[in-house]
Write an enzyme that holds these catalytic residues in place. Structure first.
Site, PDB file in Angstrom:
ATOM      1  N   TYR A 250     -52.794   8.630 -19.613  1.00 38.83           N
ATOM      2  CA  TYR A 250     -53.727   9.607 -18.680  1.00 38.83           C
ATOM      3  C   TYR A 250     -53.977   8.810 -17.375  1.00 38.83           C
ATOM      4  O   TYR A 250     -54.487   9.595 -16.661  1.00 38.83           O
ATOM      5  CB  TYR A 250     -54.963   9.781 -19.414  1.00 38.83           C
ATOM      6  CG  TYR A 250     -54.664  10.578 -20.669  1.00 38.83           C
ATOM      7  CD1 TYR A 250     -53.587  11.211 -21.286  1.00 38.83           C
ATOM      8  CD2 TYR A 250     -55.850  11.116 -21.540  1.00 38.83           C
ATOM      9  CE1 TYR A 250     -53.480  12.075 -22.194  1.00 38.83           C
ATOM     10  CE2 TYR A 250     -55.817  12.010 -22.710  1.00 38.83           C
ATOM     11  CZ  TYR A 250     -54.498  12.314 -22.963  1.00 38.83           C
ATOM     12  OH  TYR A 250     -54.324  13.442 -23.900  1.00 38.83           O
ATOM     13  N   LYS A 301     -45.965   3.753 -31.284  1.00 41.27           N
ATOM     14  CA  LYS A 301     -44.537   4.179 -31.242  1.00 41.27           C
ATOM     15  C   LYS A 301     -43.464   3.042 -30.880  1.00 41.27           C
ATOM     16  O   LYS A 301     -42.894   3.130 -30.014  1.00 41.27           O
ATOM     17  CB  LYS A 301     -44.319   5.475 -30.419  1.00 41.27           C
ATOM     18  CG  LYS A 301     -43.124   6.307 -30.322  1.00 41.27           C
ATOM     19  CD  LYS A 301     -42.882   6.936 -31.706  1.00 41.27           C
ATOM     20  CE  LYS A 301     -41.472   7.461 -31.657  1.00 41.27           C
ATOM     21  NZ  LYS A 301     -41.312   8.164 -33.193  1.00 41.27           N
ATOM     22  N   ASP A 333     -45.699   9.365 -35.276  1.00 36.35           N
ATOM     23  CA  ASP A 333     -44.946  10.637 -35.723  1.00 36.35           C
ATOM     24  C   ASP A 333     -45.354  10.623 -37.480  1.00 36.35           C
ATOM     25  O   ASP A 333     -45.810  11.850 -38.060  1.00 36.35           O
ATOM     26  CB  ASP A 333     -43.459  10.797 -35.621  1.00 36.35           C
ATOM     27  CG  ASP A 333     -42.814   9.520 -35.765  1.00 36.35           C
ATOM     28  OD1 ASP A 333     -43.355   8.395 -35.898  1.00 36.35           O
ATOM     29  OD2 ASP A 333     -41.571   9.540 -35.683  1.00 36.35           O
ATOM     30  N   ASP A 357     -56.317  11.071 -29.113  1.00 35.67           N
ATOM     31  CA  ASP A 357     -56.555  12.612 -28.743  1.00 35.67           C
ATOM     32  C   ASP A 357     -55.852  13.474 -29.627  1.00 35.67           C
ATOM     33  O   ASP A 357     -56.774  14.396 -30.034  1.00 35.67           O
ATOM     34  CB  ASP A 357     -56.011  12.878 -27.102  1.00 35.67           C
ATOM     35  CG  ASP A 357     -56.563  14.009 -26.599  1.00 35.67           C
ATOM     36  OD1 ASP A 357     -57.399  14.594 -27.111  1.00 35.67           O
ATOM     37  OD2 ASP A 357     -56.135  14.344 -25.250  1.00 35.67           O
ATOM     38  N   ASP A 361     -57.689  15.464 -33.017  1.00 37.76           N
ATOM     39  CA  ASP A 361     -57.842  16.985 -33.352  1.00 37.76           C
ATOM     40  C   ASP A 361     -57.225  17.132 -34.422  1.00 37.76           C
ATOM     41  O   ASP A 361     -57.811  18.442 -35.219  1.00 37.76           O
ATOM     42  CB  ASP A 361     -57.044  17.531 -32.008  1.00 37.76           C
ATOM     43  CG  ASP A 361     -57.852  17.908 -30.685  1.00 37.76           C
ATOM     44  OD1 ASP A 361     -58.800  17.186 -30.602  1.00 37.76           O
ATOM     45  OD2 ASP A 361     -57.492  18.927 -30.085  1.00 37.76           O
TER      46      ASP A 361
HETATM   47  C1  LIG Z   1     -59.363  15.052 -19.935  1.00 35.54           C
HETATM   48  C2  LIG Z   1     -59.306  15.931 -21.239  1.00 35.54           C
HETATM   49  C3  LIG Z   1     -59.338  17.162 -21.227  1.00 35.54           C
HETATM   50  C4  LIG Z   1     -58.308  15.062 -22.127  1.00 35.54           C
HETATM   51  C5  LIG Z   1     -58.726  15.386 -23.611  1.00 35.54           C
HETATM   52  O1  LIG Z   1     -58.086  16.266 -24.207  1.00 35.54           O
HETATM   53  C6  LIG Z   1     -59.655  14.674 -24.534  1.00 35.54           C
HETATM   54  O2  LIG Z   1     -59.910  13.731 -23.989  1.00 35.54           O
HETATM   55  O3  LIG Z   1     -60.129  15.216 -25.384  1.00 35.54           O
END
Ligand SMILES: CC(C)CC(=O)C(=O)O
Ligand SMILES: NC(=O)C1=CN([C@@H]2O[C@H](COP(=O)(O)OP(=O)(O)OC[C@H]3O[C@@H](n4cnc5c(N)ncnc54)[C@H](O)[C@@H]3O)[C@@H](O)[C@H]2O)C=CC1
Length: 472
Positions: A250, A301, A333, A357, A361
């Site tokens: 990032y 990885k 993975d 990240d 999720d």
């Molecule tokens: C810069 C964010 C939108 C990146 C992201 O998806 C997060 O860190 O939750």
């Protein structure tokens, strides 16, 4: 105490510093040992929770809206310190009933300044709910808050032309803790990189130097039916993702667009980590695992990526400082697959920025909804950043459909990790459980037989629950 640095980000970091912060880039690369981490953890522990410690006080901004208080003490102290204590499963708490409000008789009042960054989409709706919950829980525990609301993301682009105005960052840095809603939206999706809302959030994280992002994913008994996984797979899952937050792809340089030899447009990014960056997040991972069930899974990885090879090498090296923690390694993975196959195998996961990240999720769906998962982002010093892990959900923004509980639980993390106010944090967590016990559900966690409510009503119910369980 030694300072950690944001070393190893390359030009990306320079850019962040130039655009978003008044700080100069720190070149110094201090080695942070487990000894210094432990010292820091001791420093973090409980400095605020004992009655006399309090936030940067006295800053009454025009937007300050303290709740009614019979006693108004102005206390001052240094910067926020983090209590690095990881709660295993707040579902197990058994709250006590009491009948009276005890704030006015509390032995001392503490005052903190909180920067509110509602942002875009559902951000303002969920932050408004969480702020009310924070104020009420705080008032019951003898805590007074001064709030400063600042623009970030698309909202900032609209008023100031940049996604992170300098003033927003400086106010955030001066406060005791920062609460963020979410940023982003269709309106700004085609903006150039520097003028994207997402860039503002990355600049904020870099500017606050919050390199350690704690993302707990706990399946609450009340929400097992909301999970997309079978009950026997989801039930009892309680894991913590420790995500590196200020390095990796990032932030890595070089990045950009170019044209290849065939005249085709190409986009490229760089995944880069320095040893010191890996070491410091690895230690947070080990410390976290040590306070949970003593199991740390490092996800990388390393079969393909050099940055991951270094990651694995350093995590293995640091493990010698933590003989009591069982370390395993897993390719990302496989980890993505194992999270769905048998998530209970995980206790603490430590991983890089992008894998963290994505995996968090994924983990959120085991718990029922991304609308349930809070996070705390912490650095070596200065205020922590607290935010739900979800985005601005533009598809439901402004419709009173958002689940505010991830943000409410982020406020509990703010109290516990950011301010050392564990009792107020527990009060909020208990209130969330009680609200779920009563059957209140937003659409994302709804299942038959429960009461479907909107964002505001969910907030009202949590407030009622906070208020009904007063203990002195
Ligand atoms: C810069 C964010 C939108 C990146 C992201 O998806 C997060 O860190 O939750
Ligand atoms: N930390 C942040 O501020 C983040 C911002 N974003 C930004 O958010 C925008 C939307 O991104 P998406 O990929 O759609 O991710 P998202 O997390 O905003 O939404 C994904 C799905 O989850 C739902 N959802 C999210 N939060 C919810 C909540 N509290 N209650 C109920 N449902 C909820 C949404 O309605 C949507 O269907 C983009 O601009 C993105 O860049 C994305 C991730 C993190």
């Amino acid at each position: 105490m030694r300072k950690l640095t944001l070393s190893g980000h390359g030009e990306g970091d320079e850019e962040m510093v130039e655009r978003g912060t008044a700080n100069t880039k720190m070149k110094e690369k201090n080695k942070v040992t487990s000894k210094s981490i432990n010292r820091r953890l001791i420093d973090w522990r409980g400095v605020r929770g004992k009655g006399q410690g309090a936030g940067k006080s006295g800053s009454n901004s025009s937007s300050d809206q303290p709740v009614a208080m019979a006693v108004h003490l102005r206390l001052s102290a240094g910067r926020s310190k983090f209590e690095f204590q990881v709660k295993k499963n707040f579902a197990n708490f058994s709250p006590k009933w009491a009948a009276v409000r005890c704030s006015d008789s509390a032995p001392s009042r503490r005052r903190y300044t909180i920067t509110l960054l509602p942002g875009d989409g559902i951000g303002p709706e969920i932050v408004s709910v969480a702020k009310n919950v924070l104020e009420l829980a705080g008032s019951i525990e003898g805590i007074e808050f001064g709030f400063k609301e600042m623009p970030i993301g698309g909202a900032a682009l609209d008023v100031a032309g940049v996604p992170l105005p300098e003033e927003t960052l400086s106010v955030a840095k001066e406060s005791d803790a920062v609460l963020l809603g979410a940023i982003g939206g269709y309106k700004w999706d085609n903006n150039e990189k520097q003028l994207k809302p997402e860039t503002g959030l990355l600049q904020l994280r870099a500017g606050l130097k919050v390199f350690a992002n704690l993302r707990p994913a706990t399946v609450l008994p009340q929400l097992v039916d909301a999970s997309t996984l079978k009950k026997e797979v989801a039930e009892g899952v309680d894991l913590m993702v420790v995500r590196e937050l200020t390095g990796g792809i990032y932030f890595g340089r070089p990045r950009g667009f170019t044209t290849n030899d065939n005249g085709e447009k190409t986009g490229f990014n760089t995944e880069v980590y320095s040893s010191s960056e890996v070491d410091r997040i690895a230690r947070v991972g080990f410390e976290t695992a040590r306070k949970r069930h003593g199991k740390l899974c490092s996800v990388d990885k390393a079969n393909v990526l050099e940055a991951s090879m270094l990651w694995r090498e350093r995590v293995t090296e640091i493990s010698s400082e933590y003989p009591d923690v069982e370390l395993t390694h897993m390719y990302v993975d496989n980890a993505a697959m194992q999270l769905l196959r048998y998530p209970k195998q995980f206790d603490t996961i430590v991983t890089n920025n992008i894998f963290g990240d994505i995996l968090s999720d994924e983990a959120s769906m085991i718990t029922g909804s991304i609308g349930m998962l809070p996070s705390a982002s912490l650095g070596e010093s200065g205020p922590g950043l607290f935010e739900p892990i979800h985005g601005s959900a533009p598809d439901i923004a402004g419709q009173d459909k958002a689940n505010p509980l991830a943000t409410v639980l982020s406020v509990a993390m703010l109290l516990r990790y950011g301010l050392g106010e564990g009792k107020a944090a527990e009060r909020i967590e208990t209130a969330v459980l009680e609200t779920l016990n009563k059957g209140f559900r937003t659409g994302d966690i709804y299942s038959a037989g429960n009461k479907l409510v909107g964002c505001k009503e969910m907030g009202e119910q949590v407030l009622k629950a906070v208020d009904s369980r007063v203990q002195c």
